[in-house]
Design an enzyme around this catalytic site. Structure first.
Site, PDB file in Angstrom:
ATOM      1  N   ARG A   1      64.638  -7.277 -67.553  1.00 51.38           N
ATOM      2  CA  ARG A   1      65.999  -7.645 -68.002  1.00 51.38           C
ATOM      3  C   ARG A   1      65.904  -8.930 -68.838  1.00 51.38           C
ATOM      4  NH1 ARG A   1      69.671  -8.355 -62.895  1.00 51.38           N
ATOM      5  NH2 ARG A   1      69.730  -6.091 -62.807  1.00 51.38           N
TER       6      ARG A   1
ATOM      7  N   ARG B   1      72.026 -16.418 -62.890  1.00 53.33           N
ATOM      8  CA  ARG B   1      71.684 -15.276 -63.755  1.00 53.33           C
ATOM      9  C   ARG B   1      72.256 -15.464 -65.161  1.00 53.33           C
ATOM     10  NH1 ARG B   1      70.683 -10.619 -60.549  1.00 53.33           N
ATOM     11  NH2 ARG B   1      69.617 -11.271 -58.668  1.00 53.33           N
TER      12      ARG B   1
ATOM     13  N   LYS C   1      71.465 -14.666 -55.369  1.00 54.16           N
ATOM     14  CA  LYS C   1      71.814 -14.675 -56.795  1.00 54.16           C
ATOM     15  C   LYS C   1      73.088 -15.475 -57.040  1.00 54.16           C
ATOM     16  CE  LYS C   1      72.082 -10.105 -56.865  1.00 54.16           C
ATOM     17  NZ  LYS C   1      72.407  -8.703 -57.139  1.00 54.16           N
TER      18      LYS C   1
ATOM     19  N   LYS D   1      76.182 -16.069 -60.145  1.00 59.45           N
ATOM     20  CA  LYS D   1      76.666 -15.523 -61.413  1.00 59.45           C
ATOM     21  C   LYS D   1      77.843 -16.332 -61.964  1.00 59.45           C
ATOM     22  CE  LYS D   1      75.199 -10.858 -60.338  1.00 59.45           C
ATOM     23  NZ  LYS D   1      75.602  -9.453 -60.145  1.00 59.45           N
TER      24      LYS D   1
ATOM     25  N   CYS E   1      77.072   2.503 -63.071  1.00 58.70           N
ATOM     26  CA  CYS E   1      75.832   1.732 -62.935  1.00 58.70           C
ATOM     27  C   CYS E   1      74.631   2.657 -63.157  1.00 58.70           C
ATOM     28  CB  CYS E   1      75.761   1.105 -61.556  1.00 58.70           C
ATOM     29  SG  CYS E   1      75.481   2.332 -60.273  1.00 58.70           S
TER      30      CYS E   1
ATOM     31  N   CYS F   1      67.071   3.176 -59.467  1.00 62.02           N
ATOM     32  CA  CYS F   1      67.555   2.161 -58.528  1.00 62.02           C
ATOM     33  C   CYS F   1      67.197   2.548 -57.093  1.00 62.02           C
ATOM     34  CB  CYS F   1      69.067   1.992 -58.649  1.00 62.02           C
ATOM     35  SG  CYS F   1      69.657   0.771 -57.467  1.00 62.02           S
TER      36      CYS F   1
ATOM     37  N   CYS G   1      76.242   3.078 -55.053  1.00 62.54           N
ATOM     38  CA  CYS G   1      76.225   2.478 -53.707  1.00 62.54           C
ATOM     39  C   CYS G   1      77.242   1.356 -53.681  1.00 62.54           C
ATOM     40  CB  CYS G   1      74.807   1.983 -53.354  1.00 62.54           C
ATOM     41  SG  CYS G   1      74.431   0.329 -53.949  1.00 62.54           S
TER      42      CYS G   1
ATOM     43  N   CYS H   1      77.619  -2.661 -58.844  1.00 62.95           N
ATOM     44  CA  CYS H   1      77.067  -3.164 -60.119  1.00 62.95           C
ATOM     45  C   CYS H   1      77.930  -2.833 -61.331  1.00 62.95           C
ATOM     46  CB  CYS H   1      75.651  -2.629 -60.322  1.00 62.95           C
ATOM     47  SG  CYS H   1      74.516  -3.193 -59.052  1.00 62.95           S
TER      48      CYS H   1
HETATM   49 FE1  SRM Z   1      73.371  -5.049 -59.689  1.00 60.62          FE
HETATM   50  C1  SRM Z   1      71.005  -4.916 -57.259  1.00 60.62           C
HETATM   51  C2  SRM Z   1      71.614  -2.953 -61.582  1.00 60.62           C
HETATM   52  C3  SRM Z   1      75.345  -5.842 -62.285  1.00 60.62           C
HETATM   53  C4  SRM Z   1      75.645  -6.402 -57.502  1.00 60.62           C
HETATM   54  N1  SRM Z   1      71.589  -4.144 -59.470  1.00 60.62           N
HETATM   55  C5  SRM Z   1      70.733  -4.246 -58.408  1.00 60.62           C
HETATM   56  C6  SRM Z   1      69.393  -3.576 -58.707  1.00 60.62           C
HETATM   57  C7  SRM Z   1      68.485  -4.601 -59.287  1.00 60.62           C
HETATM   58  C8  SRM Z   1      68.746  -2.834 -57.529  1.00 60.62           C
HETATM   59  C9  SRM Z   1      67.756  -3.620 -56.719  1.00 60.62           C
HETATM   60  O1  SRM Z   1      68.089  -4.690 -56.171  1.00 60.62           O
HETATM   61  O2  SRM Z   1      66.630  -3.144 -56.595  1.00 60.62           O
HETATM   62  C10 SRM Z   1      69.872  -2.542 -59.772  1.00 60.62           C
HETATM   63  C11 SRM Z   1      68.804  -2.081 -60.755  1.00 60.62           C
HETATM   64  C12 SRM Z   1      69.053  -0.661 -61.188  1.00 60.62           C
HETATM   65  C13 SRM Z   1      68.171  -0.228 -62.272  1.00 60.62           C
HETATM   66  O3  SRM Z   1      67.353   0.708 -62.039  1.00 60.62           O
HETATM   67  O4  SRM Z   1      68.259  -0.755 -63.375  1.00 60.62           O
HETATM   68  C14 SRM Z   1      71.079  -3.250 -60.345  1.00 60.62           C
HETATM   69  N2  SRM Z   1      73.372  -4.590 -61.615  1.00 60.62           N
HETATM   70  C15 SRM Z   1      72.626  -3.624 -62.195  1.00 60.62           C
HETATM   71  C16 SRM Z   1      73.071  -3.352 -63.621  1.00 60.62           C
HETATM   72  C17 SRM Z   1      71.936  -2.992 -64.557  1.00 60.62           C
HETATM   73  C18 SRM Z   1      74.136  -2.239 -63.597  1.00 60.62           C
HETATM   74  C19 SRM Z   1      74.433  -1.602 -64.916  1.00 60.62           C
HETATM   75  O5  SRM Z   1      74.375  -0.365 -64.949  1.00 60.62           O
HETATM   76  O6  SRM Z   1      74.764  -2.282 -65.885  1.00 60.62           O
HETATM   77  C20 SRM Z   1      73.782  -4.688 -63.924  1.00 60.62           C
HETATM   78  C21 SRM Z   1      72.838  -5.719 -64.464  1.00 60.62           C
HETATM   79  C22 SRM Z   1      73.538  -6.999 -64.753  1.00 60.62           C
HETATM   80  C23 SRM Z   1      72.695  -8.018 -65.458  1.00 60.62           C
HETATM   81  O7  SRM Z   1      72.449  -7.820 -66.649  1.00 60.62           O
HETATM   82  O8  SRM Z   1      72.322  -9.016 -64.841  1.00 60.62           O
HETATM   83  C24 SRM Z   1      74.213  -5.105 -62.521  1.00 60.62           C
HETATM   84  N3  SRM Z   1      75.150  -6.044 -59.887  1.00 60.62           N
HETATM   85  C25 SRM Z   1      75.861  -6.141 -61.045  1.00 60.62           C
HETATM   86  C26 SRM Z   1      77.201  -6.544 -60.757  1.00 60.62           C
HETATM   87  C27 SRM Z   1      78.320  -6.701 -61.773  1.00 60.62           C
HETATM   88  C28 SRM Z   1      78.448  -8.096 -62.298  1.00 60.62           C
HETATM   89  O9  SRM Z   1      77.630  -8.970 -61.996  1.00 60.62           O
HETATM   90  O10 SRM Z   1      79.406  -8.342 -63.017  1.00 60.62           O
HETATM   91  C29 SRM Z   1      77.293  -6.684 -59.378  1.00 60.62           C
HETATM   92  C30 SRM Z   1      78.577  -7.007 -58.561  1.00 60.62           C
HETATM   93  C31 SRM Z   1      78.974  -8.424 -58.681  1.00 60.62           C
HETATM   94  C32 SRM Z   1      78.281  -9.270 -57.672  1.00 60.62           C
HETATM   95  O11 SRM Z   1      77.147  -9.672 -57.908  1.00 60.62           O
HETATM   96  O12 SRM Z   1      78.866  -9.510 -56.613  1.00 60.62           O
HETATM   97  C33 SRM Z   1      75.995  -6.380 -58.840  1.00 60.62           C
HETATM   98  N4  SRM Z   1      73.314  -5.621 -57.730  1.00 60.62           N
HETATM   99  C34 SRM Z   1      74.378  -6.103 -57.023  1.00 60.62           C
HETATM  100  C35 SRM Z   1      73.977  -6.247 -55.651  1.00 60.62           C
HETATM  101  C36 SRM Z   1      74.856  -6.784 -54.473  1.00 60.62           C
HETATM  102  C37 SRM Z   1      74.733  -8.259 -54.364  1.00 60.62           C
HETATM  103  C38 SRM Z   1      75.393  -8.790 -53.126  1.00 60.62           C
HETATM  104  O13 SRM Z   1      76.128  -9.762 -53.212  1.00 60.62           O
HETATM  105  O14 SRM Z   1      75.141  -8.246 -52.047  1.00 60.62           O
HETATM  106  C39 SRM Z   1      72.635  -5.802 -55.567  1.00 60.62           C
HETATM  107  C40 SRM Z   1      71.754  -5.734 -54.317  1.00 60.62           C
HETATM  108  C41 SRM Z   1      71.178  -7.061 -53.929  1.00 60.62           C
HETATM  109  O15 SRM Z   1      71.253  -8.054 -54.647  1.00 60.62           O
HETATM  110  O16 SRM Z   1      70.628  -7.088 -52.841  1.00 60.62           O
HETATM  111  C42 SRM Z   1      72.272  -5.416 -56.897  1.00 60.62           C
HETATM  112 FE1  SF4 Z   2      71.876   0.557 -57.764  1.00 58.92          FE
HETATM  113 FE2  SF4 Z   2      73.965   0.359 -56.176  1.00 58.92          FE
HETATM  114 FE3  SF4 Z   2      73.721  -1.276 -58.255  1.00 58.92          FE
HETATM  115 FE4  SF4 Z   2      74.281   1.230 -58.674  1.00 58.92          FE
HETATM  116  S1  SF4 Z   2      75.590  -0.210 -57.556  1.00 58.92           S
HETATM  117  S2  SF4 Z   2      72.700   0.047 -59.753  1.00 58.92           S
HETATM  118  S3  SF4 Z   2      73.181   2.257 -57.058  1.00 58.92           S
HETATM  119  S4  SF4 Z   2      72.387  -1.239 -56.509  1.00 58.92           S
END
Ligand code: SRM
Ligand code: SF4
Length: 561
Positions: free
Chosen positions: A81, A150, A214, A216, A437, A443, A482, A486
């Site tokens: 990323r 981030r 993390k 943000k 997502c 993922c 899930c 995201c």
């Molecule tokens: Fe996310 C984890 C993809 C935005 C909340 N997110 C992941 C992971 C890295 C899975 C992992 O931990 O192994 C996913 C990778 C999937 C893949 O194969 O690419 C993933 N997140 C994404 C992306 C690519 C979704 C998309 O389709 O665009 C976004 C990348 C953003 C970036 O460029 O940095 C993405 N993730 C978000 C958002 C939205 C936002 O930030 O506006 C959220 C919700 C907001 C928040 O953070 O509260 C989000 N991602 C999570 C979480 C839950 C965090 C938590 O507080 O528990 C995880 C899991 C974790 O961190 O344990 C996670």
């Molecule tokens: Fe993966 Fe869940 Fe984030 Fe979708 S919402 S990219 S399934 S961690």
């Protein structure tokens, strides 16, 4: 009241906390792991550490069974990323990214929900050449993942305000303020010499433990909340009066994830705690919010470690007092602000500097050539004109940006050659406002499909809207595989949250501007059940909605949730 930061004994620290502290400033054994040709994987501890360098180790979940039958290890690869504050690339950087994607990854550029891009499917031997190639284009992946600040996101479209650029530039300043000091990234990936004096990488902000989780940050320019500012740990809402930036309202404690079966976890919208002006004071406030989270965040249970839990544990008033204690000044009372929309502006627009902007529709941010449109080829050809920049949105789109009037025709010609304008215009309102997502197959946390499934589900939802003459409604629909949220499905008007393969919770009642969370309406529905529920909802909406009422407001007023 001053409360001592929690000084936890080692026994209570989560394993990742110990990994960070023992990592020699995020080096761990990453270099050794890269050199190991026997496996495509790396050690468990290094998996946590490479995140800070901008990568995740993944495996192709579609091929797990077949590989297991053949007694082969999983098909491991890395996702990388980029760090792009405010989501900006020059045309040359776009070309470099497409070339790198073709040479080292799957060839698909994935625009994320945080204004940056990801490449998937990099085998271990390709990771270092990828980072080196990105470096040649002045692009970096450092600190895009991991327990750290981030990618800082900012209102995307320059038509948003005549002072958009000034506000947008602030995302770089925040980014620089919160970058880690470790030189590990440069040493491991770019072969910089090992630093002789460890003092050079002493890090007063992150120390050796980094953040508990993390972190943000987003900057919004009302009336458009395109960045979903309240879904961020720290939100800045620009206050503009008489054409001048006065400062920012500050929001803390947003986060949009929960864990199925863990009632202690929940999505939360940020709380606005006041207003601050003057660059020095704004940066000081941001810095100290981060230090408070560093000192008071939960380091034993990672599911409760985000800032939102720290804010709720300590209380908003305590938090404000602690910010004042650390910065030496008190935040002013919040200034009035109003968000009325939350969207990308598709098509052509001109900004106050007479520059032109075109936003094509890119489904779920996947830049590829498919049966519908040759987006990847078109964008490459457009970038080759070198008469524009690329600006990503937080809704998984790209804006072809900063085009001089005299260059517009050349770019339009390429858009027409690939039918992009007609394609973008043909997209329904609901699809334009949708996001999914990544989910399967990369993922590891996905319970259900999202970006591979939503396009076909929408093709079944669109006729239902047509049936009730609702096709013009600007309904915001989002799907995640899930509950991690995201694609920010907790603040959609219609949210789908994957519970198992083919099954989703249906969430309703979010508002149009991202100021209200939705709620679970029905749990674990399959496609037939989803379509039945939506049919009933749309019928009622068409019959009983008030003038100008959005679907989310209607669902709430009529107590559907
Ligand atoms: Fe996310 C984890 C993809 C935005 C909340 N997110 C992941 C992971 C890295 C899975 C992992 O931990 O192994 C996913 C990778 C999937 C893949 O194969 O690419 C993933 N997140 C994404 C992306 C690519 C979704 C998309 O389709 O665009 C976004 C990348 C953003 C970036 O460029 O940095 C993405 N993730 C978000 C958002 C939205 C936002 O930030 O506006 C959220 C919700 C907001 C928040 O953070 O509260 C989000 N991602 C999570 C979480 C839950 C965090 C938590 O507080 O528990 C995880 C899991 C974790 O961190 O344990 C996670
Ligand atoms: Fe993966 Fe869940 Fe984030 Fe979708 S919402 S990219 S399934 S961690």
């Amino acid at each position: 009241m001053f409360i001592e930061p929690l000084l936890m004994s080692d026994a209570h620290l989560s394993h990742i906390e110990k990994v960070k502290q023992a990592s020699d400033a995020l080096r761990g054994s990453i270099s050794e792991g890269l050199a190991d040709e026997i496996t495509g994987s790396i050690s468990e501890d290094d998996k946590a550490l490479v995140k800070f360098h901008g990568m995740y180790l993944q495996d192709d979940r579609d091929r797990r069974e077949e590989r297991a039958e053949k007694k082969l290890e999983r098909l491991y690869s890395f996702m990388i990323r980029l760090r792009l504050p405010g989501g900006f690339l020059t045309a040359d950087q776009w070309l470099a990214t497409q070339n790198i994607a073709g040479e080292h990854a799957t060839g698909v550029i994935k625009i994320t929900t945080r204004q940056t891009v990801q490449l998937h499917g990099l085998y271990k031997s390709h990771v270092k050449p990828t980072i080196q190639a990105f470096n040649q284009a002045s692009l970096y992946s450092l600190a895009t993942c991991g327990d750290i600040n981030r990618n800082v996101i900012a209102a995307a479209h320059p038509r948003q305000s005549p002072i958009h650029q000034e506000i947008h530039d602030f995302s770089y300043k925040i980014d620089q303020l919160l970058l880690p000091k470790t030189k590990a990234y440069y040493e491991i990936w770019l072969d910089d010499e090992k630093i002789a004096d460890k003092k050079d990488e002493e890090d007063p902000l992150y120390q050796d433990r980094y953040l508990p989780r993390k972190f943000k940050i987003a900057i919004a320019i009302p009336p458009n909340n395109d960045v979903d500012v309240f879904g961020n740990d720290l939100g800045l809402i620009a206050v503009i009066e008489k054409g001048k930036l006065q400062g920012y309202n500050i929001s803390i404690g947003g986060g949009l994830s929960s864990t199925h079966g863990n009632p202690a976890t929940y999505p939360r919208l940020g709380t606005v705690i006041g207003f601050v002006s003057g660059e020095e004071n704004i940066l000081k406030t941001i810095y100290e919010v981060v230090t408070i989270q560093r000192d008071y965040g939960n380091r034993s249970d990672r599911s409760l470690a985000r800032l939102k839990y720290t804010v709720d544990k300590m209380g908003v008033d305590w938090f404000k007092t602690e910010i004042a204690r650390r910065t030496g000044f008190v935040l002013e009372k919040e200034r009035p602000f109003l968000f009325t929309e939350r969207k990308d502006y598709y098509g052509w627009f001109q900004n106050s500097d007479s520059l032109w902007y075109y936003t094509p529709f890119i489904e779920n941010g996947r830049v590829t050539d498919d049966e519908k449109v040759a987006m990847k080829t078109a964008l490459y050809e457009i970038a080759e004109t070198r008469k524009l920049n690329f600006r990503f949105t937080a809704n998984q789109n790209v804006i072809l940006a900063d085009i001089q009037s005299e260059d517009k025709a050349a770019i339009e010609k390429i858009l027409q050659k690939y039918n992009i304008e007609a394609y973008t215009q043909s997209i329904s309102s609901i699809r334009r406002n949708s996001m999914a997502c990544v989910a399967l197959s990369t993922c590891p946390l996905a319970f259900a499909e999202a970006q591979r499934y939503l396009p076909s589900l929408l093709s079944k939802i669109e006729p239902l809207l047509d049936k009730y003459h609702l096709q013009q409604e600007d309904i915001i629909l989002r799907m995640t595989g899930c509950p991690n949220g995201c694609a920010r499905s907790y603040i959609a008007e219609i949210g789908f949250i994957g519970t198992s393969l083919g099954k989703y919770n249906l969430q309703l009642g979010g508002d149009h501007a991202g100021m209200r969370l939705n709620k679970v309406f029905k749990e674990s529905l399959d496609e037939d059940a989803i379509l039945q529920e939506l049919d009933v909802l749309f019928a009622a909406f068409a019959k009983e909605k008030k003038a100008g009422e959005s679907l989310g407001d209607f669902a709430l007023r009529k107590q559907w949730v």
